[in-house]
Write an enzyme that holds these catalytic residues in place. Structure first.
Site, mmCIF file in Angstrom:
data_model
loop_
_atom_site.group_PDB
_atom_site.id
_atom_site.type_symbol
_atom_site.label_atom_id
_atom_site.label_comp_id
_atom_site.label_asym_id
_atom_site.label_seq_id
_atom_site.Cartn_x
_atom_site.Cartn_y
_atom_site.Cartn_z
ATOM 1 N N LYS A 1 0.853 -1.205 0.000
ATOM 2 C CA LYS A 1 0.000 0.000 0.000
ATOM 3 C C LYS A 1 0.886 1.251 0.000
ATOM 4 C CE LYS A 1 -1.672 1.598 4.036
ATOM 5 N NZ LYS A 1 -1.357 3.029 4.284
ATOM 6 N N ASN A 2 1.917 1.244 0.822
ATOM 7 C CA ASN A 2 2.725 2.456 0.998
ATOM 8 C C ASN A 2 3.756 2.668 -0.095
ATOM 9 O OD1 ASN A 2 1.176 2.969 3.177
ATOM 10 N ND2 ASN A 2 2.688 2.319 4.704
ATOM 11 N N ARG B 1 -5.040 10.775 3.869
ATOM 12 C CA ARG B 1 -3.902 11.569 4.346
ATOM 13 C C ARG B 1 -2.834 11.655 3.267
ATOM 14 N NH1 ARG B 1 -0.350 14.401 7.434
ATOM 15 N NH2 ARG B 1 1.709 13.637 6.977
ATOM 16 N N CYS C 1 -4.843 12.326 11.759
ATOM 17 C CA CYS C 1 -5.723 11.155 11.760
ATOM 18 C C CYS C 1 -5.586 10.482 13.115
ATOM 19 C CB CYS C 1 -5.426 10.249 10.597
ATOM 20 S SG CYS C 1 -3.968 9.296 10.862
ATOM 21 N N ARG D 1 0.107 14.586 12.609
ATOM 22 C CA ARG D 1 0.491 14.432 11.196
ATOM 23 C C ARG D 1 0.795 15.789 10.545
ATOM 24 N NH1 ARG D 1 -1.396 9.299 9.715
ATOM 25 N NH2 ARG D 1 0.364 9.172 8.302
ATOM 26 N N PRO D 2 1.740 16.538 11.094
ATOM 27 C CA PRO D 2 2.088 17.844 10.493
ATOM 28 C C PRO D 2 2.691 17.661 9.106
ATOM 29 C CG PRO D 2 3.658 17.254 12.176
ATOM 30 C CD PRO D 2 2.591 16.217 12.224
ATOM 31 N N ILE D 3 2.768 18.761 8.351
ATOM 32 C CA ILE D 3 3.398 18.670 7.021
ATOM 33 C C ILE D 3 4.473 19.748 6.864
ATOM 34 C CG2 ILE D 3 1.406 17.590 5.885
ATOM 35 C CD1 ILE D 3 0.700 20.374 4.776
ATOM 36 N N ASP D 4 5.010 20.185 7.993
ATOM 37 C CA ASP D 4 6.022 21.264 7.940
ATOM 38 C C ASP D 4 7.258 20.866 7.122
ATOM 39 O OD1 ASP D 4 6.147 19.487 10.265
ATOM 40 O OD2 ASP D 4 8.014 20.511 10.693
ATOM 41 N N ASP E 1 4.395 0.750 11.972
ATOM 42 C CA ASP E 1 3.161 0.140 11.458
ATOM 43 C C ASP E 1 2.959 -1.278 11.972
ATOM 44 O OD1 ASP E 1 3.376 1.726 8.174
ATOM 45 O OD2 ASP E 1 2.788 2.465 10.142
ATOM 46 N N ARG F 1 -8.852 -0.289 4.663
ATOM 47 C CA ARG F 1 -8.060 0.739 3.972
ATOM 48 C C ARG F 1 -6.752 0.134 3.480
ATOM 49 N NH1 ARG F 1 -6.204 4.718 7.729
ATOM 50 N NH2 ARG F 1 -4.791 5.037 5.969
HETATM 51 C C1 EPZ Z 1 4.161 7.012 6.091
HETATM 52 O O1 EPZ Z 1 3.389 8.028 6.684
HETATM 53 C C2 EPZ Z 1 3.261 5.797 6.008
HETATM 54 N N1 EPZ Z 1 2.111 6.093 5.159
HETATM 55 C C3 EPZ Z 1 2.774 5.429 7.408
HETATM 56 O O2 EPZ Z 1 1.995 4.240 7.299
HETATM 57 C C4 EPZ Z 1 4.002 5.127 8.279
HETATM 58 O O3 EPZ Z 1 3.568 4.861 9.606
HETATM 59 C C5 EPZ Z 1 4.944 6.332 8.286
HETATM 60 O O4 EPZ Z 1 5.302 6.679 6.920
HETATM 61 C C6 EPZ Z 1 6.224 6.060 9.046
HETATM 62 O O5 EPZ Z 1 6.881 4.955 8.497
HETATM 63 C C7 EPZ Z 1 2.262 6.046 3.807
HETATM 64 O O6 EPZ Z 1 3.344 5.785 3.301
HETATM 65 C C8 EPZ Z 1 1.043 6.309 2.994
HETATM 66 P P1 EPZ Z 1 6.237 10.315 8.195
HETATM 67 P P2 EPZ Z 1 3.947 9.550 6.716
HETATM 68 O O7 EPZ Z 1 6.115 11.590 7.459
HETATM 69 O O8 EPZ Z 1 4.689 9.834 5.484
HETATM 70 C C9 EPZ Z 1 6.473 13.566 11.580
HETATM 71 C C10 EPZ Z 1 0.137 2.852 7.658
HETATM 72 O O9 EPZ Z 1 -0.348 2.365 8.685
HETATM 73 N N2 EPZ Z 1 6.359 14.565 10.494
HETATM 74 O O10 EPZ Z 1 7.445 9.462 7.997
HETATM 75 O O11 EPZ Z 1 2.826 10.434 7.091
HETATM 76 C C11 EPZ Z 1 5.173 12.817 11.777
HETATM 77 O O12 EPZ Z 1 4.291 13.548 12.609
HETATM 78 C C12 EPZ Z 1 0.601 4.295 7.649
HETATM 79 O O13 EPZ Z 1 0.315 2.236 6.568
HETATM 80 C C13 EPZ Z 1 6.525 15.912 10.800
HETATM 81 O O14 EPZ Z 1 6.749 16.275 11.949
HETATM 82 O O15 EPZ Z 1 4.960 9.437 7.956
HETATM 83 C C14 EPZ Z 1 5.645 11.540 12.444
HETATM 84 O O16 EPZ Z 1 5.825 11.795 13.820
HETATM 85 C C15 EPZ Z 1 0.342 4.995 8.975
HETATM 86 N N3 EPZ Z 1 6.428 16.832 9.805
HETATM 87 C C16 EPZ Z 1 7.004 11.288 11.809
HETATM 88 O O17 EPZ Z 1 7.397 12.538 11.204
HETATM 89 C C17 EPZ Z 1 6.185 16.461 8.497
HETATM 90 O O18 EPZ Z 1 6.125 17.350 7.624
HETATM 91 C C18 EPZ Z 1 6.978 10.220 10.718
HETATM 92 O O19 EPZ Z 1 6.032 10.630 9.764
HETATM 93 C C19 EPZ Z 1 6.013 15.092 8.208
HETATM 94 C C20 EPZ Z 1 6.112 14.156 9.215
#
Ligand code: EPZ
Length: 417
Positions: free
Chosen positions: A22-23, A92, A116, A121-124, A305, A397
């Site tokens: 999926k990812n 998301r 979620c 889930r910030p996007i900074d 995960d 999902r």
């Molecule tokens: C991806 O989410 C995966 N989703 C998630 O899988 C997975 O848990 C995660 O990576 C970590 O491996 C998909 O690939 C669709 P991150 P993503 O950005 O990209 C912080 C599942 O169950 N962060 O690596 O959203 C964030 O808050 C899902 O399949 C910021 O602070 O994860 C978190 O604490 C759930 N600012 C950490 O980084 C940002 O701009 C990791 O998040 C982005 C992230």
């Protein structure tokens, strides 16, 4: 609302092929709009997140056709650069359409993706990376409005190896003049799969998996046919399902190195795991020992995960296990439901202290998120009596017909409306 009904106590035995990731598929579907030519994606998993991503591509004006196992995307008629709030909230990962839309159309308007069930889930980091590429970013009334008419390559370092931000910036950088270097990039296998997909479309990108990714922008990008990697999290979930029922399982067509962290944890706890080049066999008829400590980390560390499915196994292990969830703020929502089934778990901040019990008992429980829902299935399979899981759309999902997979191994699980 549909439910899963599980009659526990059956031992899972047999062989399965695991779905594609999926990812990996979600960012690849987003990347499909980088080219005007057709993309054929083989073995595309039949799961809700993919359905929603395909809906978003259609909303943008793409032609999308699913033929059983494969999907054809033709983004030549793309007509919109806007992702409406309703769709962005539903998925998301719509946020990483931002990069491809900017590379292709040079402007974008994307609704802020909801936080979620597992955290803010910030996007900074996404935004900071796009700004480094000279994208003008405004945030207005819950929308992110971007102007990428003069995108330039940059040498940047991510504050955290965010998977989504790495993917977003990689895709945006294909439309930036010159070279982009992304340092402290995520190393997950799904990043390497996105790179392999982009290379198959003619993009000059390298370094995925090393922490430093280099993209040469503004090259020509053509169509391709691509088969994504197996889903390492689904594979890990089914391995844990077999273990919690003290059964045996062979998973074919997996990449064992993608779940080395799980395999080494299980081996530490004297589980017999045999690893071959593209399959994994586990055979464990006794109660497993508790895990001293499991800490979720970026790849190649233990994947966040698999934290929830692993916590289900810890509920019936011999001894006390400690799980530290370092990646997301609220990824223990499954704990309250496991406690209803007789689990002994105390959560303090980012730690869960799990004292194994001999048997869980069936109960009426609810899925709050994708992986937490999977944990409840595992607990139900090992419990005495019947478990009913509500809100199973969370589970659907990300797991392709999980009830069929488990039934094929001898588990008693039914989907009821
Ligand atoms: C991806 O989410 C995966 N989703 C998630 O899988 C997975 O848990 C995660 O990576 C970590 O491996 C998909 O690939 C669709 P991150 P993503 O950005 O990209 C912080 C599942 O169950 N962060 O690596 O959203 C964030 O808050 C899902 O399949 C910021 O602070 O994860 C978190 O604490 C759930 N600012 C950490 O980084 C940002 O701009 C990791 O998040 C982005 C992230």
């Amino acid at each position: 609302m549909a439910k899963f009904i599980i009659n526990g106590g059956k031992v899972l035995k047999g062989e399965i092929d695991v779905q594609k990731s999926k990812n990996a598929v979600l960012p690849i579907l987003a990347a499909s709009i980088l080219t005007e030519q057709k993309i054929k994606l083989n073995d595309c998993p039949d799961i809700l997140d993919v359905d929603n991503m395909l809906k978003i591509l259609v909303t943008l004006g793409c032609n999308v056709e699913r033929f059983g196992k494969y999907v054809i995307i033709d983004s030549s008629p793309i007509s919109s650069d806007e992702i409406p709030s309703k769709l962005a909230k539903e998925l998301r990962s719509s946020i990483f359409l931002l990069g491809p839309i900017l590379a292709r159309l040079k402007k974008a308007k994307v609704a802020y993706p909801g936080g979620c069930d597992i955290g803010i889930r910030p996007i900074d980091i996404h935004i900071k990376g796009l700004k480094a590429l000279n994208v003008n970013v405004k945030e207005e009334h819950g929308y992110i409005i971007c102007d990428a008419s003069n995108m330039k390559g940059a040498d940047m370092l991510l504050d955290f190896p965010s998977v989504g931000a790495t993917e977003n910036i990689m895709m945006a950088a294909t439309g930036a003049k010159g070279k982009t270097i992304i340092r402290n990039a995520a190393k997950e296998p799904e990043i390497s799969d996105l790179q392999n997909f982009l290379v198959s479309c003619g993009v000059n990108v390298s370094g995925a998996g090393t922490g430093t990714i280099i993209v040469e922008g503004c090259g020509s990008i053509h169509g391709t046919e691509y088969t994504p990697i197996p889903d390492r999290i689904a594979a890990g979930t089914y391995i844990l399902a077999a273990l919690i029922t003290r059964g045996n399982l062979t998973i074919n067509n997996v990449v064992p190195e993608h779940i080395t962290s799980l395999i080494s944890k299980l081996t530490e706890s004297s589980c017999k795991v045999q690893v071959f080049n593209d399959k994994i066999t586990i055979n464990n008829s006794k109660r497993i020992k508790a895990f001293e400590i499991i800490e979720t980390m970026p790849y190649p560390g233990f994947p966040t995960d698999l934290q929830a499915p692993m916590s289900a196994l810890c509920c019936v292990a011999d001894g006390t296990s400690i799980i530290l969830e370092n990646m997301f703020e609220t990824r223990f929502k499954h704990v309250s439901e496991l406690v209803k089934m007789g689990a002994k778990i105390i959560v303090r901040d980012k730690a869960a202290y799990i004292t194994g019990v001999r048997r869980l008992h069936g109960a009426d429980v609810k899925a709050y998120d994708l992986r937490g829902g999977a944990a409840l299935i595992l607990a139900g399979l090992s419990a005495d009596g019947t478990t009913a899981i509500d809100d199973i759309y969370h589970i659907e999902r990300g797991y392709q017909r999980i009830e069929n997979v488990i039934s094929s191994l001898g588990g008693e699980i039914f989907r009821v409306r």
